[in-house]
Design an enzyme around this catalytic site. Structure first.
Site, PDB file in Angstrom:
ATOM      1  N   TRP A 152       0.805  -1.224   0.000  1.00  0.00           N
ATOM      2  CA  TRP A 152       0.000   0.000   0.000  1.00  0.00           C
ATOM      3  C   TRP A 152       0.832   1.265   0.000  1.00  0.00           C
ATOM      4  CZ3 TRP A 152       1.851   2.192   4.361  1.00  0.00           C
ATOM      5  CH2 TRP A 152       2.342   1.337   5.343  1.00  0.00           C
ATOM      6  N   ASN A 153       2.122   1.161   0.205  1.00  0.00           N
ATOM      7  CA  ASN A 153       2.854   2.409   0.475  1.00  0.00           C
ATOM      8  C   ASN A 153       3.108   3.275  -0.770  1.00  0.00           C
ATOM      9  OD1 ASN A 153       4.671   0.346  -0.144  1.00  0.00           O
ATOM     10  ND2 ASN A 153       6.356   1.417   0.833  1.00  0.00           N
ATOM     11  N   LYS A 176      -3.029  -8.461  -7.590  1.00  0.00           N
ATOM     12  CA  LYS A 176      -3.767  -8.388  -6.322  1.00  0.00           C
ATOM     13  C   LYS A 176      -3.153  -7.229  -5.544  1.00  0.00           C
ATOM     14  CE  LYS A 176      -4.102  -9.163  -2.356  1.00  0.00           C
ATOM     15  NZ  LYS A 176      -4.286  -8.030  -1.389  1.00  0.00           N
ATOM     16  N   GLY A 229       6.382  -6.608  -0.690  1.00  0.00           N
ATOM     17  CA  GLY A 229       5.706  -6.560   0.602  1.00  0.00           C
ATOM     18  C   GLY A 229       6.671  -6.987   1.689  1.00  0.00           C
ATOM     19  N   GLU A 251      10.435  -8.351  -3.599  1.00  0.00           N
ATOM     20  CA  GLU A 251      10.993  -7.081  -3.114  1.00  0.00           C
ATOM     21  C   GLU A 251      10.471  -6.894  -1.695  1.00  0.00           C
ATOM     22  OE1 GLU A 251      13.036  -4.847  -4.759  1.00  0.00           O
ATOM     23  OE2 GLU A 251      13.195  -6.322  -6.351  1.00  0.00           O
ATOM     24  N   LEU A 252      11.360  -7.020  -0.710  1.00  0.00           N
ATOM     25  CA  LEU A 252      10.883  -7.159   0.666  1.00  0.00           C
ATOM     26  C   LEU A 252      11.353  -6.014   1.571  1.00  0.00           C
ATOM     27  CD1 LEU A 252      11.539 -11.004   0.780  1.00  0.00           C
ATOM     28  CD2 LEU A 252       9.468  -9.800   0.054  1.00  0.00           C
ATOM     29  N   CYS A 285      10.202   1.031   2.103  1.00  0.00           N
ATOM     30  CA  CYS A 285      11.079  -0.127   2.314  1.00  0.00           C
ATOM     31  C   CYS A 285      12.518   0.310   2.481  1.00  0.00           C
ATOM     32  CB  CYS A 285      10.940  -1.089   1.143  1.00  0.00           C
ATOM     33  SG  CYS A 285      11.175  -0.281  -0.440  1.00  0.00           S
TER      34      CYS A 285
HETATM   35  P1  NAD Z   1       2.347  -7.340   3.366  1.00  0.00           P
HETATM   36  O1  NAD Z   1       3.361  -8.418   3.147  1.00  0.00           O
HETATM   37  O2  NAD Z   1       1.529  -7.393   4.584  1.00  0.00           O
HETATM   38  O3  NAD Z   1       1.326  -7.265   2.151  1.00  0.00           O
HETATM   39  C1  NAD Z   1       1.762  -7.081   0.816  1.00  0.00           C
HETATM   40  C2  NAD Z   1       0.722  -7.675  -0.116  1.00  0.00           C
HETATM   41  O4  NAD Z   1       0.674  -9.075   0.089  1.00  0.00           O
HETATM   42  C3  NAD Z   1      -0.702  -7.173   0.112  1.00  0.00           C
HETATM   43  O5  NAD Z   1      -1.356  -7.066  -1.149  1.00  0.00           O
HETATM   44  C4  NAD Z   1      -1.325  -8.282   0.941  1.00  0.00           C
HETATM   45  O6  NAD Z   1      -2.728  -8.361   0.818  1.00  0.00           O
HETATM   46  C5  NAD Z   1      -0.662  -9.495   0.339  1.00  0.00           C
HETATM   47  N1  NAD Z   1      -0.592 -10.667   1.213  1.00  0.00           N
HETATM   48  C6  NAD Z   1      -0.566 -10.708   2.560  1.00  0.00           C
HETATM   49  N2  NAD Z   1      -0.507 -11.990   2.984  1.00  0.00           N
HETATM   50  C7  NAD Z   1      -0.479 -12.774   1.883  1.00  0.00           C
HETATM   51  C8  NAD Z   1      -0.395 -14.169   1.653  1.00  0.00           C
HETATM   52  N3  NAD Z   1      -0.326 -15.038   2.669  1.00  0.00           N
HETATM   53  N4  NAD Z   1      -0.352 -14.624   0.391  1.00  0.00           N
HETATM   54  C9  NAD Z   1      -0.401 -13.763  -0.652  1.00  0.00           C
HETATM   55  N5  NAD Z   1      -0.499 -12.428  -0.501  1.00  0.00           N
HETATM   56  C10 NAD Z   1      -0.520 -11.924   0.751  1.00  0.00           C
HETATM   57  O7  NAD Z   1       3.149  -5.957   3.270  1.00  0.00           O
HETATM   58  P2  NAD Z   1       2.549  -4.485   3.413  1.00  0.00           P
HETATM   59  O8  NAD Z   1       2.321  -4.203   4.853  1.00  0.00           O
HETATM   60  O9  NAD Z   1       1.435  -4.282   2.455  1.00  0.00           O
HETATM   61  O10 NAD Z   1       3.788  -3.622   2.897  1.00  0.00           O
HETATM   62  C11 NAD Z   1       4.818  -3.213   3.713  1.00  0.00           C
HETATM   63  C12 NAD Z   1       6.034  -4.085   3.487  1.00  0.00           C
HETATM   64  O11 NAD Z   1       6.416  -4.016   2.104  1.00  0.00           O
HETATM   65  C13 NAD Z   1       7.251  -3.610   4.252  1.00  0.00           C
HETATM   66  O12 NAD Z   1       7.924  -4.720   4.797  1.00  0.00           O
HETATM   67  C14 NAD Z   1       8.101  -2.949   3.188  1.00  0.00           C
HETATM   68  O13 NAD Z   1       9.478  -2.902   3.485  1.00  0.00           O
HETATM   69  C15 NAD Z   1       7.812  -3.783   1.995  1.00  0.00           C
HETATM   70  N6  NAD Z   1       8.093  -3.068   0.759  1.00  0.00           N
HETATM   71  C16 NAD Z   1       9.166  -3.448   0.010  1.00  0.00           C
HETATM   72  C17 NAD Z   1       9.509  -2.741  -1.135  1.00  0.00           C
HETATM   73  C18 NAD Z   1      10.708  -3.121  -1.964  1.00  0.00           C
HETATM   74  O14 NAD Z   1      10.804  -2.688  -3.117  1.00  0.00           O
HETATM   75  N7  NAD Z   1      11.638  -3.908  -1.447  1.00  0.00           N
HETATM   76  C19 NAD Z   1       8.729  -1.643  -1.520  1.00  0.00           C
HETATM   77  C20 NAD Z   1       7.640  -1.276  -0.728  1.00  0.00           C
HETATM   78  C21 NAD Z   1       7.323  -2.006   0.402  1.00  0.00           C
END
Ligand code: NAD
Length: 493
Positions: A152-153, A176, A229, A251-252, A285
């Site tokens: 979402w960010n 998704k 995420g 990308e985490l 991130c």
């Molecule tokens: P999240 O992992 O909670 O969710 C990300 C996405 O995954 C959402 O669409 C969510 O609905 C989905 N999701 C959640 N559980 C799932 C599952 N079991 N199976 C499949 N999909 C699932 O992360 P968030 O809170 O939305 O985002 C923040 C995180 O993202 C932070 O850790 C941040 O560092 C990371 N991030 C990384 C980058 C990068 O480029 N490395 C960029 C932005 C954000």
């Protein structure tokens, strides 16, 4: 009545098969903005089937790469024309500053133009094997149906980082988006249809991770999953992908060091530290959440950072004067606050922040926070907080700070502030991070590849390299000798 958004499947809105919807709330005002389809396995199945059929459809499969580029360019133009509408939606959805989202949306067409230009430059090569009779060449093919799951960010930027290379390479997509930011992705899928992408090439299923994300990852017709995420979710996605031998790009999270040497321009470094951790309320991130300052400049830097942090204008993200908006949702605010409390219980001092600021809006605001009396072994310096919380630590030598900076499970990004050219190169070489910035922070371009090292990711996003992540390489051998085929029990090279 609350506005309602459906999934986008096969070129048109699609009501959720289960009939359920979920609400999306403005994190600054707490108003309900709209409701979106609450996707389930059945919706995912419909979307993947549509994407699979589109992949086989000659309208897409046989479209020349140059024409795929034209479609991407048309989409870029449409995104540019709708930039203001999309920027406002993203700010309302996730609370990021409108001026930041305007900047992101102004840059977004560039992502599409860049990959549009690359679409007809996906080349193979001819290999000189040891037999002149054999013509051996390679070709890069699209993978098929790609699943894209995004956070979402920075919803549109992070989704476009997947969509643009995947489409340039000839794949189809099921996206998704985060349950907190569904509608701009739906809008761009509509714009993709308007641009002329055939039905089913871009599909969106909205909903929660466990209900809509997991069935997408597990879908047997998926050829690849591309995820941005958290590291925890990424780990579970990686094991599902591994079990079915499909590729994944992940990308985490991060816990990036921002290092200020004694020879740095401290004013610039202070700006870089502020940008690294307080821009986007720390919800990036690449947040520079671990600040290391050489002991000789530690007090000066700390004072500059803390003073600026205290002066940051907090409030309505829609206003031009605002410098820090709310956190994106309540659980996020609680998480940030509980990390600050945890840090204090571990011995940290809250130099500034650590509370809800005075804002006349009811949303999830959190003051820019600077923690001192911290060390690199505390949970606040080891775990990703994803909020406006900087932990500032002193150091004495280059070797010491390198060891501290690299002593983390993450390896997403790092910042270095120094006037010493040799040191800048030494640090760039030895830091275990996929992106290293020297005398700047947060710079990004679709042209520059980025990769998370260690627990920060797998695979590459942006740059030419990212497009190859959406292709597979085939080696073709053609015997140009029309004579008798040789002894089958001798392998030919
Ligand atoms: P999240 O992992 O909670 O969710 C990300 C996405 O995954 C959402 O669409 C969510 O609905 C989905 N999701 C959640 N559980 C799932 C599952 N079991 N199976 C499949 N999909 C699932 O992360 P968030 O809170 O939305 O985002 C923040 C995180 O993202 C932070 O850790 C941040 O560092 C990371 N991030 C990384 C980058 C990068 O480029 N490395 C960029 C932005 C954000």
């Amino acid at each position: 009545m609350t506005e309602r958004y459906e999934h986008y499947i096969n070129g048109r809105p699609a009501a959720p098969i289960g009939g359920a919807y979920f609400e999306s709330t403005n994190p600054a005002t707490l108003e309900v903005l709209y409701e979106a389809a609450r996707g389930t396995k059945d919706d995912v199945d419909a979307a993947v089937v549509a994407a699979g059929e589109a992949f086989e459809n000659p309208l897409w499969r046989d479209l020349s790469p140059t024409k795929r580029g034209h479609l991407l360019r048309r989409l870029a133009d449409l995104v540019g024309e709708h930039a203001e509408e999309l920027a406002v939606m993203e700010t309302q959805d996730n609370g990021k500053l409108l001026r930041e989202m305007r900047g992101q949306l102004a840059a977004l067409p560039e992502y599409l133009y860049y990959y549009a230009g690359l679409a007809d430059k996906i080349q193979g090569s001819q290999i000189p094997t040891s037999s002149v009779q054999i013509l051996n060449y390679t070709q890069r093919e699209p993978l098929g149906v790609v699943g894209a799951i995004t956070p979402w960010n920075s919803p549109l930027t992070l989704t476009t980082s997947k969509l643009a290379p995947a489409l340039a390479a000839g794949n189809t997509l099921v996206i998704k988006p985060s349950e907190y930011t569904s509608r701009t992705i739906l809008r761009v899928a509509e714009l993709a249809s308007e641009a002329g992408f055939p039905d089913g090439v871009v599909n969106v299923v909205t909903g929660y991770g466990a209900e809509a994300g997991a069935p997408l990852v597990d879908h047997p017709r998926l050829a690849k999953i591309s995820f941005t995420g958290s590291t925890a979710t990424g780990a579970s996605i990686a094991s599902s992908a591994a079990a079915r031998f499909i590729g994944c790009t992940l990308e985490l999270g991060g816990k990036s060091p921002n290092i200020v040497f004694e020879d740095a321009n401290v004013d610039n470094a202070a700006m870089g530290v502020i940008a690294g951790i307080f821009a986007a309320a720390g919800q990036t991130c690449i947040a520079g959440s671990r600040v290391f300052a050489h002991r000789s400049v530690y007090d000066e830097l700390l004072e500059k950072v803390a003073n600026r942090a205290r002066g940051i204008v907090i409030g309505d993200p829609m206003l031009e004067a605002t410098e820090l908006g709310p956190l994106a949702f309540d659980a996020q605010r609680q998480k940030v606050n509980s990390y600050v409390e945890l840090g204090v219980s571990e011995g940290a001092t809250v130099l500034t922040g650590g509370r809800r600021p005075d804002v006349d809006l009811p949303g999830y605001f959190y003051a820019p926070t600077v923690l001192t009396d911290v060390n690199n072994q505390m949970r606040v310096t080891r775990e990703e907080i994803f909020g406006p919380v900087a932990a500032v630590m002193p150091f004495e030598t280059e070797d010491e700070v390198l060891a501290l900076a690299n002593d983390t499970q993450y390896g997403l990004a790092a910042g270095v502030w120094t006037q010493n050219l040799a040191r800048a190169h030494r640090m760039a070489r030895r830091l275990e991070a996929g992106t290293v910035w020297v005398n700047t922070y947060r710079a990004m371009s679709p042209m520059s590849p980025r990769q998370g090292f260690k627990s920060s990711g797998v695979g590459i996003e942006h740059g030419i390299e990212s497009m190859y992540e959406y292709t597979r390489l085939k080696s073709v051998w053609i015997n140009t000798d029309e004579g008798p085929v040789a002894d089958p029990f001798i392998m030919r090279s």
